[in-house]
Design a protein around this motif. Structure first.
Motif, short mmCIF file in Angstrom:
data_model
loop_
_atom_site.label_atom_id
_atom_site.label_comp_id
_atom_site.label_asym_id
_atom_site.label_seq_id
_atom_site.Cartn_x
_atom_site.Cartn_y
_atom_site.Cartn_z
N SER A 1 0.81 -1.23 0.00
CA SER A 1 0.00 0.00 0.00
C SER A 1 0.84 1.27 0.00
O SER A 1 0.34 2.34 -0.38
N THR A 2 2.09 1.16 0.41
CA THR A 2 2.91 2.36 0.59
C THR A 2 4.09 2.47 -0.37
O THR A 2 4.59 3.57 -0.61
N TRP A 3 4.55 1.33 -0.93
CA TRP A 3 5.75 1.39 -1.79
C TRP A 3 5.44 2.01 -3.15
O TRP A 3 6.27 2.73 -3.72
N PHE A 4 4.26 1.75 -3.66
CA PHE A 4 3.85 2.31 -4.96
C PHE A 4 2.46 2.91 -4.80
O PHE A 4 1.50 2.20 -4.53
N THR A 5 2.37 4.23 -4.98
CA THR A 5 1.14 4.96 -4.67
C THR A 5 0.76 5.90 -5.81
O THR A 5 1.50 6.05 -6.79
N GLN A 6 -0.38 6.54 -5.65
CA GLN A 6 -0.81 7.53 -6.64
C GLN A 6 0.22 8.64 -6.78
O GLN A 6 0.44 9.17 -7.89
N TYR A 7 0.87 9.01 -5.70
CA TYR A 7 1.92 10.03 -5.76
C TYR A 7 3.04 9.60 -6.70
O TYR A 7 3.54 10.40 -7.51
N ARG B 1 -0.21 -13.28 0.97
CA ARG B 1 -1.43 -13.33 0.18
C ARG B 1 -2.06 -11.95 0.09
O ARG B 1 -1.94 -11.15 1.00
N GLY B 2 -2.71 -11.69 -1.03
CA GLY B 2 -3.43 -10.43 -1.20
C GLY B 2 -2.87 -9.51 -2.25
O GLY B 2 -3.42 -8.42 -2.50
N GLY B 3 -1.78 -9.89 -2.90
CA GLY B 3 -1.12 -8.99 -3.85
C GLY B 3 -1.94 -8.68 -5.09
O GLY B 3 -1.79 -7.60 -5.68
N ILE B 4 -2.83 -9.58 -5.50
CA ILE B 4 -3.56 -9.37 -6.75
C ILE B 4 -4.43 -8.12 -6.70
O ILE B 4 -4.57 -7.41 -7.70
N ARG B 5 -4.99 -7.81 -5.55
CA ARG B 5 -5.80 -6.60 -5.44
C ARG B 5 -4.94 -5.34 -5.58
O ARG B 5 -5.40 -4.33 -6.11
N HIS B 6 -3.72 -5.41 -5.12
CA HIS B 6 -2.83 -4.26 -5.25
C HIS B 6 -2.36 -4.10 -6.70
O HIS B 6 -2.21 -2.98 -7.19
N LEU B 7 -2.15 -5.21 -7.38
CA LEU B 7 -1.85 -5.13 -8.81
C LEU B 7 -3.02 -4.50 -9.54
O LEU B 7 -2.83 -3.62 -10.40
N GLN B 8 -4.22 -4.94 -9.23
CA GLN B 8 -5.42 -4.39 -9.84
C GLN B 8 -5.49 -2.87 -9.64
O GLN B 8 -5.71 -2.10 -10.59
N ASN B 9 -5.27 -2.43 -8.41
CA ASN B 9 -5.36 -1.00 -8.11
C ASN B 9 -4.23 -0.22 -8.78
O ASN B 9 -4.44 0.88 -9.31
N GLY B 10 -3.01 -0.79 -8.77
CA GLY B 10 -1.89 -0.10 -9.41
C GLY B 10 -2.09 0.05 -10.90
O GLY B 10 -1.80 1.11 -11.47
N LEU B 11 -2.59 -0.99 -11.54
CA LEU B 11 -2.84 -0.91 -12.99
C LEU B 11 -3.93 0.11 -13.29
O LEU B 11 -3.89 0.80 -14.33
N LYS B 12 -4.91 0.21 -12.42
CA LYS B 12 -5.96 1.21 -12.63
C LYS B 12 -5.36 2.61 -12.59
O LYS B 12 -5.68 3.46 -13.46
N GLN C 1 1.63 2.71 -20.07
CA GLN C 1 1.47 1.33 -20.50
C GLN C 1 2.24 0.38 -19.57
O GLN C 1 3.18 0.80 -18.89
N ALA C 2 1.86 -0.90 -19.59
CA ALA C 2 2.45 -1.84 -18.62
C ALA C 2 2.86 -3.15 -19.27
O ALA C 2 2.18 -3.67 -20.16
N ILE C 3 3.99 -3.68 -18.79
CA ILE C 3 4.45 -5.03 -19.08
C ILE C 3 4.32 -5.83 -17.79
O ILE C 3 4.84 -5.41 -16.74
N LEU C 4 3.63 -6.97 -17.84
CA LEU C 4 3.58 -7.88 -16.70
C LEU C 4 4.74 -8.86 -16.83
O LEU C 4 4.77 -9.68 -17.74
N HIS D 1 -7.12 -9.00 -21.00
CA HIS D 1 -8.11 -8.74 -22.03
C HIS D 1 -9.51 -8.47 -21.49
O HIS D 1 -10.32 -7.84 -22.17
N LEU D 2 -9.80 -8.93 -20.26
CA LEU D 2 -11.17 -8.82 -19.77
C LEU D 2 -11.35 -7.90 -18.58
O LEU D 2 -12.46 -7.46 -18.31
N HIS D 3 -10.29 -7.62 -17.83
CA HIS D 3 -10.42 -6.78 -16.64
C HIS D 3 -10.20 -5.32 -17.04
O HIS D 3 -9.14 -4.96 -17.55
N PRO D 4 -11.18 -4.44 -16.82
CA PRO D 4 -11.02 -3.04 -17.21
C PRO D 4 -9.77 -2.37 -16.64
O PRO D 4 -9.16 -1.53 -17.31
N ASP D 5 -9.37 -2.75 -15.43
CA ASP D 5 -8.20 -2.11 -14.82
C ASP D 5 -6.89 -2.56 -15.46
O ASP D 5 -5.86 -1.92 -15.26
N PHE D 6 -6.92 -3.65 -16.23
CA PHE D 6 -5.73 -4.16 -16.89
C PHE D 6 -5.59 -3.63 -18.33
O PHE D 6 -4.77 -4.13 -19.09
N ALA D 7 -6.36 -2.64 -18.67
CA ALA D 7 -6.44 -2.21 -20.06
C ALA D 7 -5.15 -1.61 -20.60
O ALA D 7 -4.99 -1.47 -21.83
#
Length: 469
Positions: free
Chosen positions: A84-90, A125-136, A144-147, A193-199
């Motif tokens: 939650s703190t290492w990579f933020t909107q800032y 456990r729980g990292g996928i939600r942070h990936l989702q939020n970061g990609l959003k 753009q992003a490379i996984l 391809h299907l998750h809007p936040d991964f666009a």
């Protein structure tokens, strides 16, 4: 292959597709130590989490695996705070304002928690939600992003914290772990391809830094082909055109998990390794569809799906053939559709040039990696990791030149992705950020405000006729 040309129809074959695309020139940074933590990059935080530092990371609590094994009851909470703190909107805002157009996101296989054997493998456990939020956040910033599958199952390289488990026991190059990596690939392709936040995801990288000696990576060439085929299989089932290929079965449904089960079970154009990975991805995708609230997994005709907006096939990517020696397989032989290649170059680890400023500049200014890779089909090439560290005490004046010269060399290819976007600034970290943090290098003026520009476009002029090291 494997893939045969055959007539086929998918219920949603007329779907248009999304906005993510490989930039004309990549100006990027890695989001290192976020979802795959490397203790050396944030020593004070790591110590506060209960980690340790030692000469060999396998001899202490020196990796995510070791920390999770030591503190099973609190590790999820510890990493929740870190993520939650290492990579933020800032940070996103800073990267956007700096003109960064691409990020490479190092990921461990354990971000897909269903792939982890909890009896023998220990990860938070729980990292996928942070990936989702970061990609959003990145999507909203136009980045753009490379996984990057930075830490695949079984560990691909010994004694490295970046694998998630610092150990000499390397087991990635086995059928079992190749299979788990392919399931991971199927899941990540579907989400992209299907998750809007991964666009904003335009590429998935198969494996970060495999062992350089190809004689120690048995089966890796077959894995490369299967990796590409899994991605293209998912895309074909979604109705995404893949050049020269068509699905050989009909799937009269817009529920992707049902379509995936039908196609993987009935198609004759996928080999057994690909089909088994696709089938194992189905229940994982069902779980994620509910957990992450992704209705498009159950109806990919929905307007929210990224593939509704001119989505192109993902760019499959690999470390280039010249990363390895001893008769390595060439990932160009696996190509189906768009593909890119990644090379990493760190002078600070030795073996590239003599440890003095003139030798460094002579080497980088005569670098032939782009041309050498293109000669064997590994193009486009980008430099997915590099930095400013040196084997000598570099002056600020040299670092201005060093930044310019590397950017100039790497821009002969598709572009560059600096390691890292930031590192910890603390008493324990010392002056680590000076040469390892892009944002700190920007603050100190080593990097230009516009990443496409140089302080001195003629920085290599005195060196271009020198012999490259």
């Amino acid at each position: 292959m494997r893939f045969l040309l055959a007539a086929g129809v998918l219920a949603a074959s007329c779907i248009l597709r999304a906005a993510a695309a490989i930039p004309d020139k990549i100006y990027g940074v890695n989001l290192g130590s976020w979802l795959v933590l490397e203790p050396w990059m944030l020593p004070a935080e790591w110590t506060a989490m209960g980690g340790e530092t030692c000469d060999s990371c396998g001899d202490c609590i020196g990796s995510e695996f070791a920390l999770a094994q030591k503190y099973p009851d609190t590790v999820d909470r510890l990493f929740e705070k870190h993520w939650s703190t290492w990579f933020t909107q800032y940070d996103v805002n800073q990267l956007r304002d700096a003109g960064i157009n691409t990020v490479r996101i190092p990921l461990g296989y354990w971000i897909i928690e269903q792939l982890v054997d909890r009896e023998t493998e220990f990860y938070p456990r729980g990292g996928i939600r942070h990936l989702q939020n970061g990609l959003k956040m990145l999507k909203e910033a136009g980045i753009q992003a490379i996984l990057d599958h930075h830490a695949p199952p079984g560990v691909q390289t010994p004694n490295q914290a970046f694998t998630g488990h610092c150990t000499t026991d390397v087991e990635f190059y086995t059928d079992y772990n190749y299979h788990r990596a392919l399931v991971w690939t199927a899941v990540m392709t579907t989400l992209s391809h299907l998750h809007p936040d991964f666009a904003s995801v335009f590429s998935i990288e198969a494996v970060n830094e495999p062992i350089m000696d190809a004689s120690q990576t048995p089966g890796y060439g077959d894995f490369q082909k299967n990796f590409v085929e899994v991605i293209r299989a998912v895309e074909l089932i979604l109705g995404i055109p893949v050049p020269g290929l068509k699905l050989d079965v009909q799937t009269h449904t817009s529920n992707f998990t049902s379509a995936l089960s039908t196609a993987a079970g009935a198609s004759r154009i996928f080999n057994d390794a690909v089909k088994s990975a696709l089938l194992e991805a189905v229940p994982i995708l069902v779980e994620l569809g509910w957990e992450l609230a992704i209705p498009t997994i159950f109806n990919f005709n929905m307007a929210a799906a990224p593939l509704r907006n001119s989505r192109e096939p993902l760019v499959t990517s690999f470390m280039d053939v010249n990363w390895q020696y001893n008769n390595p397989s060439n990932p160009a032989d696996a190509q189906i559709g768009p593909q890119g290649y990644d090379n990493h170059l760190y002078y600070s680890f030795g073996g590239v040039a003599d440890a003095n400023p003139d030798a460094y500049l002579a080497s980088i200014c005569n670098l032939q990696r782009v041309e050498n890779d293109a000669a064997v089909g590994d193009s486009p090439l980008w430099f997915g990791e590099w930095g400013l560290p040196t084997q000598f005490d570099a002056t600020d004046d040299f670092l201005f030149k060093w930044a310019d010269a590397q950017k100039l060399a790497y821009s002969k290819g598709k572009g560059w992705i600096f390691w890292n976007f930031k590192v910890e600034i603390s008493e324990q970290a010392g002056d680590l950020a000076r040469q390892w943090s892009y944002l700190e290098g920007l603050n100190r003026g080593f990097f230009t405000a516009d990443p496409s520009q140089l302080h001195d476009p003629n920085v290599c002029a005195p060196y271009v006729y020198s012999t490259a090291s």
